[in-house]
Design a protein around this motif. Structure first.
Motif, PDB file in Angstrom:
ATOM      1  N   PRO A 105       0.841  -1.204   0.000  1.00 60.66           N
ATOM      2  CA  PRO A 105       0.000   0.000   0.000  1.00 60.66           C
ATOM      3  C   PRO A 105       0.869   1.243   0.000  1.00 60.66           C
ATOM      4  O   PRO A 105       1.873   1.301   0.727  1.00 60.66           O
ATOM      5  N   PRO A 106       0.560   2.236  -0.803  1.00 54.90           N
ATOM      6  CA  PRO A 106       1.407   3.438  -0.837  1.00 54.90           C
ATOM      7  C   PRO A 106       1.318   4.205   0.481  1.00 54.90           C
ATOM      8  O   PRO A 106       0.279   4.210   1.147  1.00 54.90           O
ATOM      9  N   HIS A 107       2.405   4.794   0.867  1.00 54.56           N
ATOM     10  CA  HIS A 107       2.408   5.669   2.041  1.00 54.56           C
ATOM     11  C   HIS A 107       1.436   6.819   1.793  1.00 54.56           C
ATOM     12  O   HIS A 107       1.242   7.245   0.652  1.00 54.56           O
ATOM     13  N   ILE A 108       0.832   7.307   2.862  1.00 51.55           N
ATOM     14  CA  ILE A 108      -0.180   8.351   2.703  1.00 51.55           C
ATOM     15  C   ILE A 108       0.355   9.557   1.943  1.00 51.55           C
ATOM     16  O   ILE A 108      -0.378  10.213   1.198  1.00 51.55           O
ATOM     17  N   SER A 109       1.639   9.848   2.091  1.00 53.43           N
ATOM     18  CA  SER A 109       2.208  11.010   1.411  1.00 53.43           C
ATOM     19  C   SER A 109       2.261  10.829  -0.106  1.00 53.43           C
ATOM     20  O   SER A 109       2.329  11.813  -0.847  1.00 53.43           O
ATOM     21  N   GLN A 110       2.269   9.558  -0.579  1.00 56.12           N
ATOM     22  CA  GLN A 110       2.242   9.298  -2.017  1.00 56.12           C
ATOM     23  C   GLN A 110       0.870   8.824  -2.510  1.00 56.12           C
ATOM     24  O   GLN A 110       0.570   8.930  -3.699  1.00 56.12           O
ATOM     25  N   ALA A 111       0.044   8.338  -1.608  1.00 54.54           N
ATOM     26  CA  ALA A 111      -1.196   7.681  -2.029  1.00 54.54           C
ATOM     27  C   ALA A 111      -2.167   8.617  -2.728  1.00 54.54           C
ATOM     28  O   ALA A 111      -2.962   8.193  -3.566  1.00 54.54           O
ATOM     29  N   VAL A 112      -2.111   9.912  -2.391  1.00 54.95           N
ATOM     30  CA  VAL A 112      -3.141  10.828  -2.898  1.00 54.95           C
ATOM     31  C   VAL A 112      -2.589  11.838  -3.893  1.00 54.95           C
ATOM     32  O   VAL A 112      -3.338  12.668  -4.404  1.00 54.95           O
ATOM     33  N   SER A 113      -1.322  11.768  -4.188  1.00 52.78           N
ATOM     34  CA  SER A 113      -0.683  12.845  -4.949  1.00 52.78           C
ATOM     35  C   SER A 113      -1.190  12.957  -6.383  1.00 52.78           C
ATOM     36  O   SER A 113      -1.192  14.054  -6.952  1.00 52.78           O
ATOM     37  N   ASP A 114      -1.604  11.853  -6.986  1.00 55.00           N
ATOM     38  CA  ASP A 114      -1.980  11.888  -8.400  1.00 55.00           C
ATOM     39  C   ASP A 114      -3.486  11.861  -8.632  1.00 55.00           C
ATOM     40  O   ASP A 114      -3.933  11.692  -9.769  1.00 55.00           O
ATOM     41  N   TRP A 115      -4.272  12.030  -7.571  1.00 57.08           N
ATOM     42  CA  TRP A 115      -5.713  11.858  -7.708  1.00 57.08           C
ATOM     43  C   TRP A 115      -6.468  13.144  -7.384  1.00 57.08           C
ATOM     44  O   TRP A 115      -6.131  13.867  -6.453  1.00 57.08           O
ATOM     45  N   ALA A 116      -7.531  13.401  -8.155  1.00 54.48           N
ATOM     46  CA  ALA A 116      -8.444  14.504  -7.866  1.00 54.48           C
ATOM     47  C   ALA A 116      -9.401  14.070  -6.749  1.00 54.48           C
ATOM     48  O   ALA A 116      -9.570  12.871  -6.491  1.00 54.48           O
ATOM     49  N   PRO A 117     -10.058  15.006  -6.071  1.00 52.07           N
ATOM     50  CA  PRO A 117     -10.973  14.634  -4.982  1.00 52.07           C
ATOM     51  C   PRO A 117     -12.045  13.636  -5.384  1.00 52.07           C
ATOM     52  O   PRO A 117     -12.329  12.687  -4.644  1.00 52.07           O
ATOM     53  N   GLU A 118     -12.627  13.809  -6.559  1.00 55.75           N
ATOM     54  CA  GLU A 118     -13.684  12.885  -6.989  1.00 55.75           C
ATOM     55  C   GLU A 118     -13.129  11.482  -7.258  1.00 55.75           C
ATOM     56  O   GLU A 118     -13.831  10.479  -7.072  1.00 55.75           O
ATOM     57  N   GLU A 119     -11.859  11.398  -7.669  1.00 51.51           N
ATOM     58  CA  GLU A 119     -11.241  10.088  -7.882  1.00 51.51           C
ATOM     59  C   GLU A 119     -10.911   9.415  -6.551  1.00 51.51           C
ATOM     60  O   GLU A 119     -11.101   8.199  -6.398  1.00 51.51           O
ATOM     61  N   LEU A 120     -10.451  10.203  -5.588  1.00 50.66           N
ATOM     62  CA  LEU A 120     -10.222   9.656  -4.248  1.00 50.66           C
ATOM     63  C   LEU A 120     -11.531   9.151  -3.655  1.00 50.66           C
ATOM     64  O   LEU A 120     -11.562   8.116  -2.976  1.00 50.66           O
TER      65      LEU A 120
END
Length: 342
Positions: A105-120
C-alpha cells in the motif's frame, strides 16, 4: 481470409489451453514474496488508474464544504482508526507488515498525490480488488466518504495532517470525536450529552449488529461488548429522564420554526416527538435542540433517502422525511440548532 480465421481460432484455442494448464496445475506462483512477473505490475496499475478515472463522479459532485475544518477533522480521526495501519500517518514509517504486502500500500504522502478529490472518493467508496484496499462498508453514506476525502486532500499540508490525526496509531476512542463530556464541538458529529444512556446504548448495538449503517460508527462499534456499550452510554449520556418535557420554544416567524412546530399536510410536526414541549404520549425520541445544523441536515437526508436504518421507529421517520425538500431540511436543521440545549 479463411486461412487467417483458422489461424486466429487455433491461436485462441491454444492460448486458452495454456491458461487452463497454468490455472489447473497451479503453475503461476501467487506468493507475495515472489512478486509479479515483468510487466504485470505495470499492466495492473495502469488498469487501476484508467478504471478509476473512467468511473469517478464528475468534479461538480464534490461538496461545497469539502474544505470545512470540521469535515477534515472527522476524516482525519477515521483515517487514523481504520486506514493508518496500511498507509501510515504523515511523518511516520509504514509497519513491516504493510511493507510486506503485494502490492504494497502506498504511504499516505504518495497515495493521494496523483488523484483529484472525486477520484479519491471513488477509491475510498469502491476499494480496489486484489490489493487489500476494502470498499466503504456502507455505500449509502457518501457524506462520510467525503469527510475522509476532505482529510486526504489536505496534503501536502503535512503538519496540518499530523495535528489532526495525532502522531500515534492507537485506535481513536469515543472522546476523540465526541469530546470528553459528550459535547462535540465538531458540527458533523452528534452531541452525546443531549441523548439518554438508553438511546446511546441502543444506537451502538444497532451499529454493532448492522441494523444501522455507518462506515465510521460500524467500525467503532464492531468490537464492543454489551458491558462496554453500557459503560460508554453511562459516561456520555444525559441522566435527564427520557419522559421529562423540555420547555416550549418561543414562537418564531422562520420557515423552520413553522414547519417544526406545525408541520404540513404531508409532514408531521417535529416538535411533537422531538421537543421542545413534546406531547406527553409521544414516543421517546431524541431531543434535537442544540444539535448541530450540519449533523441534522445529514440525518434528515438519510431518512428521506431510506438509508438511515435502525429501530422500530425507522419507518416512522422515513415517512416523516420523505416529502421534505432540501430547503425544508436546511430550515429545520437551522432552527433546531439555534435553540438552547434542552
Amino acid at each position: 481470409m479463411k486461412r487467417v480465421m483458422q489461424t486466429l481460432v487455433v491461436l485462441a484455442v491454444g492460448g486458452a489451453m495454456v491458461a487452463m494448464l497454468v490455472v489447473g496445475l497451479g503453475l503461476y506462483n501467487v506468493s507475495a514474496r515472489a512478486g509479479h512477473l515483468p510487466g504485470v505490475r505495470w499492466l495492473l496499475h495502469t488498469t487501476y488508474q484508467q478504471s478509476v478515472r473512467l468511473r469517478a463522479p464528475a468534479p461538480e459532485k464534490v461538496p461545497e464544504d469539502i474544505a470545512h475544518p470540521d469535515r477534515v477533522a472527522l476524516g482525519a480521526l477515521h483515517f487514523k482508526t481504520s486506514c493508518a495501519f496500511c498507509h501510515a500517518l504523515p511523518g511516520q514509517a509504514q509497519s513491516a507488515t504493510a511493507q510486506a504486502m503485494e502490492p504494497p500500500p502506498p504511504h499516505i504522502s504518495q497515495a493521494v498525490s496523483d488523484w483529484a478529490p472525486e477520484e479519491l472518493f471513488w477509491i475510498v467508496k469502491e476499494g480496489v480488488k486484489m490489493t487489500g484496499m476494502p470498499h466503504w462498508p456502507t455505500p449509502d453514506h457518501e457524506d462520510e466518504i467525503w469527510s475522509v476525502v476532505a482529510y486526504l486532500t489536505t496534503l501536502p499540508d503535512r503538519q496540518s495532517q499530523i495535528a489532526l490525526a495525532g502522531e500515534g496509531r492507537d485506535r481513536a476512542g469515543c472522546a476523540q470525536c465526541h469530546g470528553e463530556d459528550g459535547n462535540s464541538r465538531n458540527s458533523y458529529i452528534p452531541r452525546l450529552d443531549l441523548l439518554t444512556p438508553g438511546q446511546i446504548a441502543e444506537a451502538l448495538r444497532q451499529y454493532r449488529d448492522g441494523r444501522r449503517t455507518s462506515g465510521i460508527m460500524q467500525e467503532a462499534a464492531s468490537l464492543l461488548t454489551d458491558s462496554q456499550i453500557a459503560m460508554v452510554a453511562q459516561k456520555f449520556g444525559s441522566t435527564k429522564a427520557p419522559q421529562e418535557q423540555s420547555a416550549p420554544a418561543p414562537q418564531a416567524p422562520s420557515a423552520g420554526a413553522r414547519l417544526a412546530q406545525h408541520g404540513t399536510g404531508d409532514v408531521p410536526a417535529c416538535t411533537a416527538c422531538h421537543g421542545p414541549a413534546r406531547r406527553a404520549d409521544a414516543p421517546i425520541a431524541p431531543l434535537l435542540s442544540g444539535q448541530s445544523q450540519a449533523y441534522l441536515e445529514t440525518q434528515l437526508k438519510l431518512w428521506r433517502a431510506g438509508h438511515r436504518g435502525g429501530g422500530e421507529r425507522a419507518n416512522l421517520m422515513r415517512k416523516a422525511a420523505q416529502d421534505l425538500q432540501d430547503a425544508d431540511i436546511k430550515a429545520l436543521a437551522e432552527w433546531f440548532a439555534s435553540l438552547p440545549p434542552s
